[in-house]
Design a protein around this motif. Structure first.
Motif, PDB file in Angstrom:
ATOM      1  N   ALA A 259       0.831  -1.207   0.000  1.00 37.90           N
ATOM      2  CA  ALA A 259       0.000   0.000   0.000  1.00 37.90           C
ATOM      3  C   ALA A 259       0.862   1.253   0.000  1.00 37.90           C
ATOM      4  N   GLY A 260       1.951   1.235   0.756  1.00 37.87           N
ATOM      5  CA  GLY A 260       2.859   2.378   0.774  1.00 37.87           C
ATOM      6  C   GLY A 260       3.560   2.561  -0.560  1.00 37.87           C
ATOM      7  N   GLN A 261       4.000   1.454  -1.172  1.00 39.23           N
ATOM      8  CA  GLN A 261       4.673   1.540  -2.470  1.00 39.23           C
ATOM      9  C   GLN A 261       3.732   2.072  -3.553  1.00 39.23           C
ATOM     10  N   VAL A 262       2.504   1.589  -3.540  1.00 34.42           N
ATOM     11  CA  VAL A 262       1.531   2.027  -4.539  1.00 34.42           C
ATOM     12  C   VAL A 262       1.192   3.499  -4.355  1.00 34.42           C
ATOM     13  N   ALA A 263       1.025   3.925  -3.107  1.00 34.10           N
ATOM     14  CA  ALA A 263       0.727   5.328  -2.839  1.00 34.10           C
ATOM     15  C   ALA A 263       1.842   6.225  -3.365  1.00 34.10           C
ATOM     16  N   THR A 264       3.083   5.786  -3.179  1.00 31.54           N
ATOM     17  CA  THR A 264       4.222   6.561  -3.667  1.00 31.54           C
ATOM     18  C   THR A 264       4.246   6.609  -5.189  1.00 31.54           C
ATOM     19  N   ALA A 265       4.011   5.460  -5.828  1.00 31.79           N
ATOM     20  CA  ALA A 265       4.057   5.391  -7.292  1.00 31.79           C
ATOM     21  C   ALA A 265       2.977   6.253  -7.933  1.00 31.79           C
ATOM     22  N   TYR A 266       1.797   6.274  -7.329  1.00 35.58           N
ATOM     23  CA  TYR A 266       0.681   7.045  -7.883  1.00 35.58           C
ATOM     24  C   TYR A 266       0.691   8.497  -7.411  1.00 35.58           C
ATOM     25  N   GLY A 267       1.435   8.765  -6.368  1.00 36.96           N
ATOM     26  CA  GLY A 267       1.431  10.102  -5.806  1.00 36.96           C
ATOM     27  C   GLY A 267       0.146  10.425  -5.081  1.00 36.96           C
ATOM     28  N   GLY A 273      -3.941   4.582  -1.615  1.00 41.67           N
ATOM     29  CA  GLY A 273      -3.093   3.468  -2.039  1.00 41.67           C
ATOM     30  C   GLY A 273      -3.752   2.138  -1.766  1.00 41.67           C
ATOM     31  N   TRP A 274      -4.400   2.001  -0.608  1.00 46.48           N
ATOM     32  CA  TRP A 274      -5.104   0.758  -0.287  1.00 46.48           C
ATOM     33  C   TRP A 274      -6.191   0.454  -1.315  1.00 46.48           C
ATOM     34  N   GLN A 275      -6.850   1.499  -1.813  1.00 48.06           N
ATOM     35  CA  GLN A 275      -7.941   1.284  -2.748  1.00 48.06           C
ATOM     36  C   GLN A 275      -7.459   0.939  -4.151  1.00 48.06           C
ATOM     37  N   ARG A 276      -6.146   0.928  -4.344  1.00 47.96           N
ATOM     38  CA  ARG A 276      -5.589   0.559  -5.640  1.00 47.96           C
ATOM     39  C   ARG A 276      -4.874  -0.787  -5.600  1.00 47.96           C
ATOM     40  N   ILE A 277      -5.143  -1.582  -4.589  1.00 50.92           N
ATOM     41  CA  ILE A 277      -4.496  -2.889  -4.533  1.00 50.92           C
ATOM     42  C   ILE A 277      -5.529  -4.001  -4.373  1.00 50.92           C
ATOM     43  N   ALA A 278      -5.099  -5.195  -4.753  1.00 51.45           N
ATOM     44  CA  ALA A 278      -5.899  -6.414  -4.626  1.00 51.45           C
ATOM     45  C   ALA A 278      -4.989  -7.490  -4.051  1.00 51.45           C
ATOM     46  N   ALA A 279      -5.574  -8.596  -3.651  1.00 66.07           N
ATOM     47  CA  ALA A 279      -4.792  -9.691  -3.084  1.00 66.07           C
ATOM     48  C   ALA A 279      -5.240 -11.017  -3.677  1.00 66.07           C
ATOM     49  N   THR A 280      -4.252 -11.844  -4.012  1.00 67.83           N
ATOM     50  CA  THR A 280      -4.540 -13.178  -4.553  1.00 67.83           C
ATOM     51  C   THR A 280      -3.735 -14.222  -3.786  1.00 67.83           C
ATOM     52  N   PRO A 281      -4.339 -14.875  -2.806  1.00 63.18           N
ATOM     53  CA  PRO A 281      -3.651 -15.972  -2.122  1.00 63.18           C
ATOM     54  C   PRO A 281      -3.733 -17.262  -2.932  1.00 63.18           C
TER      55      PRO A 281
END
Length: 501
Positions: A259-267, A273-281
């Motif tokens: 979430a932190g990495q995505v927030a940084t990449a998108y600015g 950032g949390w709303q731009r991620i998904a999870a696949t176990p």
């Protein structure tokens, strides 16, 4: 709870304008959606987003998983994998190198099965890449051909969502840039045509989040101005870094870092950032021997995803969502067709469906009144029109009311779409609708082969394996026969000694 300094702070008196402002703000907050399952964030030009669940399905795995069949798959949407470079023509898309787009339609009826899922109200995402074989951009260095390859998949399956499962940790910047430019072109074309195309990146993660290669892949897409819907974390196979830790702690740690990495990449903020991620176990037994993702882990992940506001959940894979059975001895060895857990069939799918904002698709709503059943036209039907007078052997295909059905066993007189309480009560399986532009499948004929077969002779004796030509069609004898006319109508298809080639 008040802060430690709140007692020393002087109280402010609220003026009438401030009171009115507070009322307006509170009213807006009350009327706004609350909680992730109903919130509509507008991160992409006002587009409404809600939580969703879509399991991966391995299209080429054997036995074939019937993602289109509600009795086999309760999920409304699925992610189909994997589109990769053909081994024969590097810039040509294929399903797992086993089928071209065309042969997937005839060999595993993929186009019709997708159409059937859409009849149910669901939809598909096509996933490019995967852990095996070469993703198209890695094999195809021709920018125009690469773009055409992606476009052909999007157009053929009328996709509104695509996924790039990138697990090659050695991928170069040139490959990433080539892919990003091609995807940007296709996405822009879709937008210009008034259509949308979501693009997801599915990437491996550790407890520290994405690898440096994963970060580079995301940055390449964003630098090319691709509108990336989000990053889907492969929360599985943590290896030695997961020793002594629970699956839940590993998954939550990796998603938090991501979430932190995505927030940084998108600015954007961490919350966005949390709303731009998904999870696949990987459900059940993972490739790492001591990692097993249980149903309890799935429940915890759902709660965590709701709390943080994840956009999507998935799983690898729907093919594996069942018990391995008593004959599968060592469940620590990963199977592509079962989870290795003691579970009910479809248990993970049923649980993850609870994350979806809307109820799983079960089919289109019925309109007022009862419409007359459509009339089938033999000239536009790929298989014979069903007849109550004809006996059908197992695996026979027929058309009835513009849909294709497959016989599960020998049957005669059983209407394919007759209402039944249980799927086991009908000898027919609905495959999907007749597709636009279809015509009767061509029957093999003597003119289509270099071998000149002799014309069938009613006075000749034939044994198993003999081939003849009759009325332009090639037949092969299944056993000894004399005087039996090839292709003659029979009550039971198993009664004829002739097999059409």
């Amino acid at each position: 709870m008040s802060s430690p300094d709140s007692a020393a702070e002087p109280r402010r008196r609220l003026s009438v304008p401030r009171i009115l402002l507070v009322v307006v703000v509170v009213a807006a907050a009350v009327s706004a959606p609350f909680a992730f399952r109903t919130v509509q964030d507008r991160l992409d030009a006002g587009a409404a987003r809600t939580s969703s669940f879509a399991p991966y399905v391995d299209v080429t795995n054997t036995p074939q998983f019937s993602f289109e069949d509600p009795s086999a798959n309760a999920a409304g949407n699925v992610v189909l994998g994997f589109v990769v470079s053909s081994t024969d023509v590097v810039c040509q898309p294929s399903w797992g190198t086993a089928y071209s787009l065309a042969t997937a339609s005839t060999g595993i009826d993929l186009d019709r099965r997708i159409a059937r899922l859409r009849q149910r109200g669901g939809d598909v995402t096509a996933s490019f890449g995967g852990a095996s074989n070469k993703e198209l951009a890695a094999a195809c260095a021709d920018q125009a051909k690469l773009t055409a390859a992606y476009r052909s998949v999007v157009d053929r399956y009328r996709l509104t969502s695509i996924d790039f499962d990138l697990e090659d940790g050695r991928e170069t910047a040139a490959v990433m840039a080539r892919r990003a430019q091609a995807v940007r072109t296709v996405q822009a074309e879709q937008n210009a045509a008034g259509k949308s195309l979501d693009v997801w990146l599915t990437l491996p993660v550790g407890t520290s989040g994405l690898t440096s290669v994963g970060v580079a892949a995301l940055k390449a897409m964003l630098a090319a101005n691709v509108s990336v819907a989000g990053v889907n974390a492969l929360t599985m196979d943590y290896g030695s870094s997961g020793t002594g830790r629970t699956m839940t702690s590993l998954v939550e740690a990796s998603l938090t870092s991501l979430a932190g990495q995505v927030a940084t990449a998108y600015g954007v903020s961490t919350g966005e950032g949390w709303q731009r991620i998904a999870a696949t176990p990987m459900i059940g037994q993972n490739d790492t021997a001591d990692e097993r993702f249980q149903l309890t882990d799935a429940s915890t992940l759902i709660a965590f995803a709701r709390e943080k506001g994840l956009r999507r959940l998935s799983m690898w894979s729907a093919n594996r969502d069942n018990n391995c059975g008593v004959n599968y001895v060592d469940t620590t060895i990963v199977s592509n067709s079962c989870s290795g857990l003691d579970q009910e069939q479809g248990a993970f799918t049923a649980l993850f469906n609870e994350f979806t904002a809307a109820d799983p698709a079960t089919g289109p709503s019925s309109a007022a009144g009862v419409a007359a059943p459509p009339t089938d036209d033999p000239s536009t039907s790929p298989y014979p029109i069903w007849s109550a007078l004809t006996a059908y052997a197992k695996n026979s295909k027929v058309v009835w009311h513009h849909n294709v059905y497959l016989a599960k066993w020998w049957t005669q007189g059983d209407t394919p779409d007759a209402p039944v309480t249980n799927a086991a009560d009908t000898p027919w399986t609905l495959i999907g609708p007749v597709l636009a532009g279809e015509t009767p499948l061509a029957t093999a004929s003597a003119s289509a082969t270099a071998i000149a077969y002799a014309t069938w002779n009613p006075t000749a004796t034939y044994v198993a394996g003999d081939r003849v030509r009759y009325h332009g069609v090639v037949y092969q004898a299944k056993w000894w026969t004399l005087g039996d006319v090839p292709g003659a109508p029979v009550d039971d298809p198993s009664d004829t000694p002739w097999q059409t080639l």
